[in-house]
Scaffold this motif. Structure first.
Motif, PDB file in Angstrom:
ATOM      1  N   VAL A 217      45.211  69.935  47.523  1.00 43.62           N
ATOM      2  CA  VAL A 217      46.600  69.453  47.543  1.00 43.62           C
ATOM      3  C   VAL A 217      47.152  69.483  46.126  1.00 43.62           C
ATOM      4  CG1 VAL A 217      48.058  67.424  47.923  1.00 43.62           C
ATOM      5  CG2 VAL A 217      46.274  68.003  49.569  1.00 43.62           C
TER       6      VAL A 217
ATOM      7  N   CYS B  66      49.996  68.267  43.596  1.00 44.65           N
ATOM      8  CA  CYS B  66      50.922  67.157  43.458  1.00 44.65           C
ATOM      9  C   CYS B  66      52.083  67.611  42.577  1.00 44.65           C
ATOM     10  CB  CYS B  66      50.145  66.024  42.816  1.00 44.65           C
ATOM     11  SG  CYS B  66      50.867  64.479  43.079  1.00 44.65           S
ATOM     12  N   LYS B  67      53.280  67.495  43.100  1.00 44.12           N
ATOM     13  CA  LYS B  67      54.382  68.219  42.484  1.00 44.12           C
ATOM     14  C   LYS B  67      54.838  67.648  41.143  1.00 44.12           C
ATOM     15  CE  LYS B  67      55.812  69.388  47.152  1.00 44.12           C
ATOM     16  NZ  LYS B  67      55.488  68.356  48.123  1.00 44.12           N
TER      17      LYS B  67
ATOM     18  N   CYS C 165      59.669  57.399  47.684  1.00 44.55           N
ATOM     19  CA  CYS C 165      59.790  58.863  47.534  1.00 44.55           C
ATOM     20  C   CYS C 165      60.898  59.199  46.537  1.00 44.55           C
ATOM     21  CB  CYS C 165      60.110  59.520  48.867  1.00 44.55           C
ATOM     22  SG  CYS C 165      58.802  59.443  50.074  1.00 44.55           S
TER      23      CYS C 165
ATOM     24  N   SER D  89      54.162  60.142  43.856  1.00 43.31           N
ATOM     25  CA  SER D  89      53.596  61.470  44.126  1.00 43.31           C
ATOM     26  C   SER D  89      53.077  61.547  45.535  1.00 43.31           C
ATOM     27  CB  SER D  89      52.420  61.791  43.202  1.00 43.31           C
ATOM     28  OG  SER D  89      52.350  60.991  42.102  1.00 43.31           O
ATOM     29  N   ASP D  90      52.734  60.386  46.080  1.00 41.24           N
ATOM     30  CA  ASP D  90      51.940  60.374  47.295  1.00 41.24           C
ATOM     31  C   ASP D  90      52.247  59.070  48.038  1.00 41.24           C
ATOM     32  OD1 ASP D  90      49.549  59.699  48.811  1.00 41.24           O
ATOM     33  OD2 ASP D  90      48.449  61.175  47.683  1.00 41.24           O
TER      34      ASP D  90
ATOM     35  N   CYS E 238      58.981  62.006  53.663  1.00 40.05           N
ATOM     36  CA  CYS E 238      58.403  62.656  52.470  1.00 40.05           C
ATOM     37  C   CYS E 238      58.910  64.090  52.331  1.00 40.05           C
ATOM     38  CB  CYS E 238      56.874  62.666  52.544  1.00 40.05           C
ATOM     39  SG  CYS E 238      56.126  61.050  52.326  1.00 40.05           S
TER      40      CYS E 238
ATOM     41  N   THR F 112      57.327  64.415  47.330  1.00 42.97           N
ATOM     42  CA  THR F 112      56.259  63.431  47.560  1.00 42.97           C
ATOM     43  C   THR F 112      55.366  63.916  48.688  1.00 42.97           C
ATOM     44  OG1 THR F 112      57.815  61.677  46.964  1.00 42.97           O
ATOM     45  CG2 THR F 112      55.802  61.001  48.088  1.00 42.97           C
ATOM     46  N   ASN F 113      54.065  63.855  48.455  1.00 40.75           N
ATOM     47  CA  ASN F 113      53.137  64.253  49.512  1.00 40.75           C
ATOM     48  C   ASN F 113      52.880  63.101  50.469  1.00 40.75           C
ATOM     49  OD1 ASN F 113      52.599  66.902  48.647  1.00 40.75           O
ATOM     50  ND2 ASN F 113      51.128  66.170  47.136  1.00 40.75           N
TER      51      ASN F 113
ATOM     52  N   VAL G 248      48.931  65.519  54.289  1.00 44.34           N
ATOM     53  CA  VAL G 248      48.128  66.576  53.657  1.00 44.34           C
ATOM     54  C   VAL G 248      46.930  66.053  52.877  1.00 44.34           C
ATOM     55  CG1 VAL G 248      50.094  68.154  53.506  1.00 44.34           C
ATOM     56  CG2 VAL G 248      49.639  66.587  51.595  1.00 44.34           C
TER      57      VAL G 248
ATOM     58  N   ARG H 134      40.418  68.600  54.326  1.00 49.01           N
ATOM     59  CA  ARG H 134      41.415  68.064  53.388  1.00 49.01           C
ATOM     60  C   ARG H 134      40.750  67.098  52.403  1.00 49.01           C
ATOM     61  NH1 ARG H 134      46.170  69.673  53.883  1.00 49.01           N
ATOM     62  NH2 ARG H 134      46.899  70.681  55.791  1.00 49.01           N
TER      63      ARG H 134
END
Lengths: 269, 467
Positions: free
Chosen positions: B26, B28-29, B159, B164-165, B212, B217-218, B268, B287
């Motif tokens: 995954v 993370c943006k 978000c 991030s999550d 999300c 945001t994941n 995710v 995952r």
């Protein structure tokens, strides 16, 4: 995939529960049951059915016994003796918590039959108000406390979980219990407890306020008046008995282990 | 709605599972961090002190301390990447604007350190499940639950303000699970966690994924804190006599079916950790996941604190109150503890010895307790494999997972690898017999469970689950 073998696990861990396990004895032959369960019938059969947590048998045997025996005798000489044995089995480590729960359910079912015959509820030892802090949905500890207290003959006002401060204070004013309990799992919800204690004090109410749950510690609970730390749910009946005899929150802080009959740390597992 | 159901294993061979690597990493943006992409990320979570929830100002100041203390320690000992998880207190989720402001504050602090040191970082916001089944509206906004409506707003605020999550630890089915836990009623455990929990997960995670999706945001995932972790906590240590460890382990296998639903709705990862169902989830889904173990002693005891590290992608502590230790404040101390453990794992990866360390972790607690035996990655894979065979049915798959866990524990006992006490063995055999005797016709089983537990559990309201 093949994991390496370990030469000697004794250098890594020991399973003390297995090492210390005693011989297999049928529950009715244990010293705990022999010491508590009466020999005379129908009380022996009733008490043993409670010990085994057999609700159906308890109900049918209570119905049979009611034909010849007074309801209060059935409760005091039969059902309650069975529950005494269950308490002893739990204390000795023979019984586990779920055994206690199913036995308590069986006993309460038996008492309910007796109360039907009496046409009224039996006299309770005293009243306790139980709640879970506002904002906190974790109520398994509170439910255990309620069960232990009811099985021991106390009248419990169960306010449930996520209970606002005012509801707790109003209930104590109305019900006039000997004891208030509060449980919380979260650090920020437990901060309701000193606020409740403060309001009770302001109203001139000086009852013990037993607080327990994952987030709490003895050290923290003793930062506010009325508060004492409850380490384990099964301690509740002994604490209630002590309060009934007049023990206050200051003494409970000091004599807790003495009252419950076992070493009680400030924190659980 | 779920987008699919798991009917096949992502990992075809358990030996392919190892810490720091996931089949589906995954990204993370916001701060350039990845999970399951060849390194283990340390995580720290710290709770505010009592009284800090009295006002937004107090709560913000506490979160500022938590975040800065963690970031300072990361810089001081050279931690290259880390995640801060903020598990919401009631006041935070119940006041969506508070949640937004606090998230923005924490994200701003992390941003400073990322800019100054080039650290990779993530901010996980775990929104509290403040719903109460028996209150008006129960578990669903559509039934009138203000709590549920505020959860949705809080997810959005987090978000919007730089999380991030997003994770949660939903409480669906807990009222029935608690009844089952107190009476060792395996059917109630299966119905509470496996069936009701899965229905509630689908409701909550369909919405979380949707929210999300509008932001960077994941949707992370879950862990069954209110169910399997409760069972583990009540079961306690070897000398406790509150709940059999064998049945607690079956509860954890059941929880895997329930927690998987977040992924089936589009989450995710990395999922959360405290119920310890993670190795099963990873085996099925591929995952990345967070695990906690020996550095969770700040919150609870544990008989598998090394074994559980074997296939983690994020290594975490468990929530600890903010306070000072001799070595610093708790965010600093516990980030250092998890980061040093992650550094060991990452050293093993970088020297080509990851599988050696994985197996040493596994062996340390594999034979200490039946729970560790089942959660060893090879056995976790077996439980997952049994689950996916019935993957399309939330009842049958949870039942299959529990039965497989039972089979594994019986084998361990018979091989004398983990000898069980009479109580543990009797409890296990009784639970297995009850599970085997249950009908495989799901509608019939559900109908019976609804009727029985409606009578036995006053707080169980079928309408909370659309039943």
């Amino acid at each position: 995939m093949v994991l390496p073998s370990i030469k000697n696990t004794d250098f890594i861990f020991r399973r003390f529960n297995v090492e210390l396990e005693g011989p297999a004895i049928p529950v009715e032959d244990t010293p705990e049951v022999k010491g508590a369960v009466p020999t005379a019938e129908p009380f022996k059969t009733l008490a043993l059915a409670v010990v085994k947590g057999d609700t159906d048998t308890v109900i049918s045997k209570v119905k049979d016994a009611l034909k010849t025996t007074k309801p209060l005798d059935i409760i005091e000489k039969g059902l309650a003796k069975g529950m005494d044995a269950v308490g002893a089995l739990y204390a000795s480590g023979t019984y586990f918590l779920p055994n206690v729960m199913v036995s308590a359910d069986a006993m309460m079912a038996g008492i309910s039959e007796c109360e039907k015959a009496l046409g009224k509820t039996t006299e309770k030892k005293g009243k306790v108000v139980c709640h879970v802090a506002e904002g906190d949905p974790h109520d398994i500890g509170k439910n255990l406390v309620v069960m232990f207290l009811r099985a021991a003959g106390y009248d419990v006002v169960d306010l449930g979980r996520d209970v606002p401060i005012e509801t707790v204070v109003d209930s104590v004013k109305k019900e006039k219990p000997i004891w208030l309990t509060g449980t919380a799992l979260m650090t920020t919800t437990m901060s309701n407890f000193p606020k409740i204690a403060e309001k009770l004090k302001a109203a001139g109410i000086d009852i013990p306020f037993g607080c327990g749950g994952g987030a709490l510690s003895k050290e923290w609970v003793e930062t506010f008046d009325l508060g004492f730390f409850g380490a384990k749910a099964h301690h509740a009946p002994k604490l209630a008995d002590a309060i009934l005899k007049g023990m206050g929150w200051k003494d409970l802080r000091i004599k807790y282990s003495e009252v419950v009959g076992e070493y009680a740390t400030g924190k659980g597992w | 709605m779920v987008k699919f159901r798991y009917t096949k294993m992502a990992y075809k061979d358990p030996d392919d599972m190892v810490f720091g690597h996931a089949i589906y990493p995954v990204f993370c943006k916001n701060w350039n961090i990845q999970f399951g992409a060849g390194y283990v990320v340390p995580e720290v979570k710290v709770a505010p002190r009592p009284g800090m929830g009295d006002s937004l100002e107090k709560l913000k100041a506490e979160h500022e301390r938590i975040t800065k203390d963690a970031c300072d320690r990361a810089a001081a000992i050279g931690i290259p990447f880390f995640m801060i998880e903020q598990e919401h207190v009631y006041q935070q989720t119940n006041n969506p604007k508070w949640a937004g402001e606090i998230t923005a504050l924490q994200a701003g602090i992390i941003e400073e350190y990322v800019s100054k040191y080039g650290i990779k970082a993530a901010l996980r916001q775990t929104v509290g499940d403040i719903r109460v089944a028996e209150k008006p509206g129960g578990l669903r906004a559509s039934l009138g639950s203000d709590y549920d409506a505020r959860i949705a707003e809080t997810v959005e605020e987090c978000c919007k303000n730089g999380a991030s999550d997003i994770c949660m630890e939903t409480m669906g089915g807990k009222e029935v699970l608690d009844y089952g836990c107190m009476r060792q009623d395996i059917r109630a455990i299966l119905f509470g966690i496996g069936y009701l929990g899965s229905i509630d997960m689908e409701y909550v995670w369909t919405r979380n994924v949707e929210i999300c999706g509008h932001y960077a945001t994941n949707p992370g995932g879950e862990t069954n804190c209110s169910g399997a972790n409760t069972l583990m906590f009540v079961a306690g240590g070897l000398t406790a006599h509150d709940f059999p460890h064998t049945v607690a382990m079956m509860g954890r296998a059941i929880a895997a079916g329930r927690t998987l639903v977040a992924y089936e709705c589009g989450a995710v990862g990395p999922h959360k950790d405290c119920a310890y169902e993670g190795p099963i989830l990873k085996a099925i889904s591929g995952r990345p996941g967070a695990q906690e173990g020996k550095q969770a002693v700040c919150a609870h005891g544990d008989v598998m604190g090394n074994t559980i590290a074997a296939v983690c992608d994020v290594w975490s502590n468990e929530s600890v109150e903010y306070h000072s230790e001799f070595g610093g404040t708790t965010p600093a101390v516990w980030l250092q503890a998890t980061a040093m453990e992650a550094a060991l794992m990452n050293t093993a990866i970088q020297t080509g010895q990851a599988k050696v360390l994985r197996d040493l972790y596994t062996l340390t607690d594999r034979y200490r307790d039946p729970q560790g035996y089942c959660l060893s990655y090879d056995n976790a894979w077996r439980i997952g494999n049994a689950l996916v065979e019935y993957g399309k049915d939330i009842y049958l798959r949870a039942r299959a997972a529990a039965l497989e866990a039972g089979k594994i524990m019986k084998e361990a006992h018979e091989k004398r690898e983990v000898v069980l006490t009479r109580f543990e063995l009797d409890s296990l055999e009784r639970a297995m017999a009850e599970l085997e005797a249950m009908t495989t016709e799901t509608p019939r089983w559900v109908e019976k469970c609804v009727a029985d537990y409606k009578r036995k559990v006053p707080n169980f309201k079928p309408e909370n689950y659309g039943l």
